[in-house]
Scaffold this active site. Structure first.
Site, PDB file in Angstrom:
ATOM      1  N   GLU A 129      17.817 -29.488  12.749  1.00  0.00           N
ATOM      2  CA  GLU A 129      18.391 -28.828  11.585  1.00  0.00           C
ATOM      3  C   GLU A 129      17.802 -27.420  11.512  1.00  0.00           C
ATOM      4  O   GLU A 129      16.601 -27.263  11.712  1.00  0.00           O
ATOM      5  CB  GLU A 129      18.064 -29.583  10.287  1.00  0.00           C
ATOM      6  CG  GLU A 129      18.840 -28.998   9.101  1.00  0.00           C
ATOM      7  CD  GLU A 129      18.586 -29.752   7.784  1.00  0.00           C
ATOM      8  OE1 GLU A 129      17.799 -30.710   7.768  1.00  0.00           O
ATOM      9  OE2 GLU A 129      19.181 -29.353   6.792  1.00  0.00           O
ATOM     10  N   GLY A 269       8.310 -29.335   6.145  1.00  0.00           N
ATOM     11  CA  GLY A 269       7.520 -30.480   5.704  1.00  0.00           C
ATOM     12  C   GLY A 269       7.872 -31.742   6.484  1.00  0.00           C
ATOM     13  O   GLY A 269       7.001 -32.442   6.992  1.00  0.00           O
ATOM     14  N   ALA A 270       9.166 -32.022   6.573  1.00  0.00           N
ATOM     15  CA  ALA A 270       9.611 -33.237   7.244  1.00  0.00           C
ATOM     16  C   ALA A 270      11.117 -33.177   7.460  1.00  0.00           C
ATOM     17  O   ALA A 270      11.797 -32.357   6.847  1.00  0.00           O
ATOM     18  CB  ALA A 270       9.274 -34.462   6.399  1.00  0.00           C
ATOM     19  N   MET A 271      11.625 -34.080   8.334  1.00  0.00           N
ATOM     20  CA  MET A 271      13.036 -34.031   8.701  1.00  0.00           C
ATOM     21  C   MET A 271      13.628 -35.429   8.795  1.00  0.00           C
ATOM     22  O   MET A 271      13.072 -36.322   9.421  1.00  0.00           O
ATOM     23  CB  MET A 271      13.167 -33.289  10.037  1.00  0.00           C
ATOM     24  CG  MET A 271      14.566 -33.223  10.579  1.00  0.00           C
ATOM     25  SD  MET A 271      15.645 -32.267   9.484  1.00  0.00           S
ATOM     26  CE  MET A 271      17.217 -33.061   9.813  1.00  0.00           C
ATOM     27  N   GLU A 272      14.816 -35.573   8.195  1.00  0.00           N
ATOM     28  CA  GLU A 272      15.447 -36.886   7.987  1.00  0.00           C
ATOM     29  C   GLU A 272      16.296 -37.399   9.146  1.00  0.00           C
ATOM     30  O   GLU A 272      17.214 -38.210   8.915  1.00  0.00           O
ATOM     31  CB  GLU A 272      16.327 -36.796   6.736  1.00  0.00           C
ATOM     32  CG  GLU A 272      17.621 -35.937   6.872  1.00  0.00           C
ATOM     33  CD  GLU A 272      17.482 -34.495   6.430  1.00  0.00           C
ATOM     34  OE1 GLU A 272      16.360 -33.964   6.449  1.00  0.00           O
ATOM     35  OE2 GLU A 272      18.525 -33.890   6.077  1.00  0.00           O
ATOM     36  N   ASN A 273      16.029 -37.012  10.406  1.00  0.00           N
ATOM     37  CA  ASN A 273      16.824 -37.505  11.543  1.00  0.00           C
ATOM     38  C   ASN A 273      17.132 -39.000  11.403  1.00  0.00           C
ATOM     39  O   ASN A 273      16.257 -39.775  11.051  1.00  0.00           O
ATOM     40  CB  ASN A 273      16.038 -37.300  12.843  1.00  0.00           C
ATOM     41  CG  ASN A 273      15.388 -35.951  12.899  1.00  0.00           C
ATOM     42  OD1 ASN A 273      16.054 -34.935  12.823  1.00  0.00           O
ATOM     43  ND2 ASN A 273      14.060 -35.928  12.963  1.00  0.00           N
ATOM     44  N   GLU A 306      12.848 -37.918   2.399  1.00  0.00           N
ATOM     45  CA  GLU A 306      13.511 -38.082   3.705  1.00  0.00           C
ATOM     46  C   GLU A 306      14.212 -39.432   3.780  1.00  0.00           C
ATOM     47  O   GLU A 306      15.304 -39.548   4.340  1.00  0.00           O
ATOM     48  CB  GLU A 306      12.523 -37.915   4.855  1.00  0.00           C
ATOM     49  CG  GLU A 306      11.724 -36.600   4.849  1.00  0.00           C
ATOM     50  CD  GLU A 306      12.549 -35.345   4.660  1.00  0.00           C
ATOM     51  OE1 GLU A 306      13.755 -35.346   4.980  1.00  0.00           O
ATOM     52  OE2 GLU A 306      11.990 -34.331   4.167  1.00  0.00           O
ATOM     53  N   HIS A 309      17.554 -39.259   1.991  1.00  0.00           N
ATOM     54  CA  HIS A 309      18.594 -38.559   2.748  1.00  0.00           C
ATOM     55  C   HIS A 309      19.465 -39.519   3.557  1.00  0.00           C
ATOM     56  O   HIS A 309      20.574 -39.172   3.939  1.00  0.00           O
ATOM     57  CB  HIS A 309      17.977 -37.555   3.723  1.00  0.00           C
ATOM     58  CG  HIS A 309      17.781 -36.176   3.171  1.00  0.00           C
ATOM     59  ND1 HIS A 309      18.734 -35.521   2.428  1.00  0.00           N
ATOM     60  CD2 HIS A 309      16.735 -35.305   3.288  1.00  0.00           C
ATOM     61  CE1 HIS A 309      18.279 -34.310   2.097  1.00  0.00           C
ATOM     62  NE2 HIS A 309      17.070 -34.155   2.599  1.00  0.00           N
ATOM     63  N   GLU A 328      20.444 -31.346  -0.333  1.00  0.00           N
ATOM     64  CA  GLU A 328      19.061 -31.046  -0.710  1.00  0.00           C
ATOM     65  C   GLU A 328      18.833 -31.090  -2.227  1.00  0.00           C
ATOM     66  O   GLU A 328      17.852 -31.643  -2.702  1.00  0.00           O
ATOM     67  CB  GLU A 328      18.600 -29.708  -0.119  1.00  0.00           C
ATOM     68  CG  GLU A 328      18.538 -29.685   1.411  1.00  0.00           C
ATOM     69  CD  GLU A 328      17.614 -30.750   2.014  1.00  0.00           C
ATOM     70  OE1 GLU A 328      16.820 -31.363   1.278  1.00  0.00           O
ATOM     71  OE2 GLU A 328      17.713 -30.978   3.247  1.00  0.00           O
TER      72      GLU A 328
HETATM   73  N1  BES Z   1      16.217 -31.378   5.856  1.00  0.00           N
HETATM   74  C1  BES Z   1      14.963 -30.880   5.441  1.00  0.00           C
HETATM   75  C2  BES Z   1      14.109 -30.364   6.560  1.00  0.00           C
HETATM   76  C3  BES Z   1      14.537 -29.059   7.177  1.00  0.00           C
HETATM   77  C4  BES Z   1      14.781 -27.969   6.428  1.00  0.00           C
HETATM   78  C5  BES Z   1      14.651 -28.923   8.511  1.00  0.00           C
HETATM   79  C6  BES Z   1      15.151 -26.776   7.023  1.00  0.00           C
HETATM   80  C7  BES Z   1      15.037 -27.749   9.098  1.00  0.00           C
HETATM   81  C8  BES Z   1      15.285 -26.654   8.356  1.00  0.00           C
HETATM   82  C9  BES Z   1      14.152 -31.958   4.728  1.00  0.00           C
HETATM   83  O1  BES Z   1      14.879 -32.977   4.169  1.00  0.00           O
HETATM   84  C10 BES Z   1      13.460 -31.272   3.594  1.00  0.00           C
HETATM   85  O2  BES Z   1      14.100 -30.877   2.684  1.00  0.00           O
HETATM   86  N2  BES Z   1      12.148 -31.134   3.703  1.00  0.00           N
HETATM   87  C11 BES Z   1      11.344 -30.415   2.772  1.00  0.00           C
HETATM   88  C12 BES Z   1      10.464 -31.329   1.974  1.00  0.00           C
HETATM   89  C13 BES Z   1      11.162 -31.987   0.842  1.00  0.00           C
HETATM   90  C14 BES Z   1      10.283 -33.000   0.159  1.00  0.00           C
HETATM   91  C15 BES Z   1      11.675 -31.011  -0.187  1.00  0.00           C
HETATM   92  C16 BES Z   1      10.493 -29.484   3.577  1.00  0.00           C
HETATM   93  O3  BES Z   1      10.411 -29.674   4.788  1.00  0.00           O
HETATM   94  O4  BES Z   1       9.923 -28.575   3.002  1.00  0.00           O
HETATM   95 ZN    ZN Z   2      15.718 -32.535   2.302  1.00  0.00          ZN
END
Ligand code: BES
Ligand code: ZN
Length: 875
Positions: A129, A269-273, A306, A309, A328
């Site tokens: 992503e 922070g993290a990714m929901e693959n 995640e 998602h 989001e």
């Molecule tokens: N889908 C995002 C991660 C992401 C964002 C990947 C932009 C690549 C580009 C994930 O679900 C997300 O929103 N992560 C947040 C943390 C969340 C608790 C708000 C993050 O990574 O900051």
């Molecule tokens: Zn997210």
């Protein structure tokens, strides 16, 4: 400059894809420097596409093409064209389904941008992503192209004993040369941004979860061996999230396996693959001695986010990246509510609003202001913003307020039912909410296209003769037409009791949600024999700025009596803010300072009460953040803000030290390893008291801090004590910093805290210290967590030192942005933010900041990411 004006992408130019991909078969031979990818795509002309153009345009970046074949026949180089960013096949078959096979190679080791396939501590992992899949192979890299993926990974058995991808493991086998392979099949069609693979030497922590319909799910967390003992909290959080989503939204997990991998190098922070979440170690690993209470709460929230998602993002995804808030905003709202249900609802709300008002309001007031559904972008990575996330969540929250919990659930049920398996828009979401509740939300939709923070001006008039109170609300926003704004309201009698609300012919209520739908509206409350105090915008029911003149006495009254936890806290914040702002004026005019006794009295009052929720109690004693105060000034004066706030804090400590000391003593227990609400609350109030007491610089208080630092059996207490030692004239400062480093040098996440603490210190030697830390052997520009903890913390959380009048902070930041631009454009561009708000400062600082932005614009090979932010903030 590579590209003087990169292309802008517009929402209004959205077109359906020319081609569809039904399935993808990936065959990936893993190697640090030369990974081979074979991709077999089963494709078809999109029947819904009416464009004349028949060429098939696949995107791909930083790929080495090896071969292409169409329906089994190799394509000669006359049959396709390659550019640095695409592969075009002029005449693919039109009528029938066809098969395109592409082979290419990639170099993960050279990938410092951490997008696509890259290396982290010897482990191979992906981040796709938003547009990273194009760095793995040529593809239709857009979220409305959904395909079924089958992935075979091949690698060395010793280097990559664990081979993971999305879905279910369907076959494995051995090869010669000490290699093995695993095939993964994901039964759900998905956009390629949800693809993931991980390969490495990983340890596994396992558990199980039984769903509502009695299906048993395997839960697996993969980490490096030395972190195996730090996964308990993440696993518990995952199970809590699964239970909560069943209970609150009726959503069950849909695969037999849920995997989470923790990696040290991660841009976000993290990714929901799908079925294979990849996490920054920061949001997985926790043990009482290495993680603070705050870290524990964050891990719970991110794991839940995640996981959520899987329905809001994966089963139903976004049609295009302009719709990002669809997944989001909604998912942030869901994780906020999850945390509220598992901790303290009032505290969670206050913390979320605090973030929104300090950081998102600033974004809304600056040159990068955009609606939660943006209309144009150059680089989509720049739109993972506080506006899309946090304001997006507020907009979903308003729907929840307007429809009620039940109505909202009916609406979300219809949304899932209508759109499962589709790529949809924000309008589709609001339409489902409206249809399920039989209401008209067309006016509400304006929230999706309006940028900036709306303002509500409120005035009131009490008429003794008719026993009525008239409230006049007027709204201003960038929307040409008025917004629909829910304003939760209560009335409090002079004796602190609730005054019932009677509006028109409606039944009396203790609280009411006023519907502001016009530019200006009056509301008349009846049957009020005495003038009540108005408590407006309870729970922060809309993301707006509220102007209502209230006397310091009224604010102090609400701080004592408002039954709404948010507004009660808010009254205290307003009271303290007004007092700090008048001190700022005194400082600017060269007058001597005295603290208005009304604040001491109000704090004394709070301190004298018995509180069940000690975290909430701590928040009532917290002075407004310097960033939030800055947000409210026309011309930000960082030095005066800091001086005034420190003055207030010291005076409060001085006047109330007996309270602070005795509270400290009564809550200072060794409860390391206890993470219940009460133990967390005790640590929080105790450390709040320690921080006040440290302002007094007595030997006794120095001793208190040092003893806590040395004896602490948990990170919350240890880091709080170290912070106090660092930011006072404590004699053991150097020694404590050094011993902390020695103790934790092998724990990367703790060393991040060590960098961060020093970067945030308002002490005068901080800039020199930050420069020295850049040379520290543990610092590394290629590790985003380190960059954020040193450069990010200094520039975003240390206003007095970063905004030094001589411009050294700005120059330092620009130097780092320029260096990062080469290595990691996403991280570089996030670091630009503290320069973008230059218009809010005095002229001398404006010039200094602007000069650095101009310097950044001259960067050779400037990335789209940095270019967009720097150019838009200069425009
Ligand atoms: N889908 C995002 C991660 C992401 C964002 C990947 C932009 C690549 C580009 C994930 O679900 C997300 O929103 N992560 C947040 C943390 C969340 C608790 C708000 C993050 O990574 O900051
Ligand atoms: Zn997210």
């Amino acid at each position: 400059m590579r590209n003087p004006s990169p292309q802008t992408i517009y929402l209004k130019e959205y077109r359906v894809p020319d081609y569809l991909i039904h399935s993808v078969e990936l065959n990936i031979v893993l190697d640090e420097e030369n990974t081979r990818v074979v991709s077999k795509l089963t494709m078809e002309r999109n029947p819904d596409c009416d464009s004349e153009n028949i060429a098939l345009d696949l995107v791909g970046e930083q790929l080495e093409l090896v071969s292409i074949a169409l329906d089994g026949k190799a394509l000669g180089d006359k049959n396709y064209t390659l550019s640095p960013e695409s592969l075009t096949i002029a005449q693919p078959p039109q009528k029938q389904v066809f098969m395109l096979a592409i082979e290419n190679s990639i170099n993960p080791k050279a990938n410092t941008a951490l997008e696509g396939l890259y290396l982290s501590n010897g482990m191979l992992c992906t981040q796709c992503e938003a547009e990273g899949f194009r760095k793995i192979t040529y593809y239709l890299d857009r979220p409305d192209v959904m395909a079924k993926f089958t992935t075979t990974l091949i690698g060395d058995k010793d280097k990559y004993p664990v081979l993971l991808s999305n879905g279910n493991k369907v076959a494995t086998g051995e090869l010669k040369n000490n290699r093995h392979w695993v095939t993964w099949e994901d039964p759900f069609a998905k956009p390629c941004y949800l693809f993931a693979l991980v390969a490495g030497q990983l340890e596994i922590i396992e558990d199980k979860f039984t769903t509502l319909s009695e299906r048993e799910i395997d839960l697996q967390i993969f980490v490096e061996a030395h972190d195996k003992d730090k996964c308990g909290h993440a696993m518990k959080s995952l199970k809590d999230a699964m239970t909560w989503d069943e209970k609150v939204y009726g959503r069950e997990y849909d695969l037999d396996l849920y995997m989470i991998v923790a990696v040290s190098h991660f841009n976000m922070g993290a990714m929901e693959n799908k079925g294979l979440n990849v996490f920054n170690t920061k949001f997985v690993l926790a043990s009482p001695d290495t993680a603070s209470d705050h870290d524990y709460e964050n891990i719970g929230g991110v794991i839940a986010h995640e996981y959520f998602h899987n329905w809001t993002g994966n089963r139903i995804t976004c049609r295009d990246w302009f719709q990002l808030s669809l997944k989001e905003g909604f998912t942030v709202f869901r994780d906020q509510e999850f945390t509220a249900d598992h901790t303290s609802r009032g505290v969670k709300r206050i913390e979320d609003v605090d973030l929104l008002r300090t950081r998102q309001f600033a974004e809304d007031a600056g040159p990068l202001s955009h609606p939660i559904r943006p209309e144009a972008y150059i680089e989509i990575n720049n739109f993972y913003t506080l506006t899309v996330y946090e304001k997006g969540a507020e907009v979903v929250r308003m729907l929840h307020t307007l429809l009620g919990a039940e109505g909202f659930r009916t609406g979300s049920d219809l949304y899932f039912q209508r759109h499962d398996g589709q790529a949809v828009t924000c309008d589709d979401f609001v339409n489902a909410m409206a249809a399920a509740n039989d209401v008209d939300l067309s006016q509400f939709k304006r929230w999706y296209s309006q940028a900036g923070t709306p303002v509500i001006n409120a005035s009131q008039h009490y008429d003794e003769a008719s026993q009525t109170l008239t409230l006049v609300l007027e709204q201003q926003s960038s929307s040409p037409e008025p917004l629909q704004i829910p304003v939760k309201t209560g009335l409090v009698n002079k004796d602190g009791s609730v005054a019932s609300i009677r509006l028109d012919d409606e039944a009396a209520a203790n609280e009411i949600t006023l519907q502001l739908t016009e530019d200006k509206q009056s509301f008349v409350f009846k049957d009020l024999p005495q003038k009540p105090v108005v408590s407006l915008l309870r729970g922060f029911s809309a993301p707006v700025k509220l102007n209502m003149s209230q006397s310091l006495e009224e604010l102090a009254f609400l701080l004592s009596y408002d039954s709404d936890p948010f507004n009660r806290w808010e009254a205290g914040q307003k009271l303290a803010s007004e007092i700090i702002f008048s001190l700022i004026e005194d400082i600017q005019q060269g007058r001597s300072l005295t603290l208005n006794p009304i604040l001491i009295e109000a704090f004394d009052n709070v301190l004298a009460q018995d509180w069940d929720d000690l975290s909430y109690f701590s928040l009532l004693l917290a002075l407004p953040d310097e960033g939030y105060l800055a947000e409210q000034m026309k011309v930000v004066d960082v030095d005066a803000i800091h001086e005034a706030r420190e003055y207030v804090k010291t005076k409060l400590a001085d006047n109330l030290q007996l309270h602070f000391s005795s509270l400290y003593q009564s809550h200072h227990k060794d409860e390391s390893g206890c993470f219940g609400k009460d133990a967390i609350g005790r640590r929080r109030i105790k450390n709040t008291c320690l921080s006040y007491l440290s302002k007094l610089e007595t030997q006794e208080n120095h001793h208190l801090a040092q003893t806590q630092f040395q004896d602490a059996g948990n990170m919350t207490d240890q880091i709080a004590a170290l912070n106090v030692i660092l930011n006072s004239g404590h004699p053991a400062k150097a020694e404590s910093l050094e011993s902390f480093y020695q103790q934790w040098q092998d724990e990367a996440l703790v060393i991040d805290k060590w960098f961060g603490l020093q970067a945030c210190s308002p002490m005068p030697d901080t800039f020199a210290r930050v420069q020295a830390l850049m040379q520290h052997p543990a610092f590394d520009l290629k590790t985003p967590n380190r960059v954020r903890s040193l450069i990010g913390a200094f520039s975003q959380s240390n206003p007095v030192r970063y905004h030094a009048a001589n411009g050294e902070g700005y120059q330092f930041l620009a130097d780092q942005v320029i260096a990062l631009n080469e290595l990691n454009p996403q991280v570089a561009s996030r670091m630009v933010t503290p320069l973008t708000g230059w218009r809010r400062f005095d002229e001398a600082r404006q010039d200094l900041m602007k000069a650095q932005l101009e310097r950044i614009m001259q960067t050779e090979n400037i990335s789209k990411d940095v270019y967009e932010l720097a150019s838009k903030s200069l425009a």
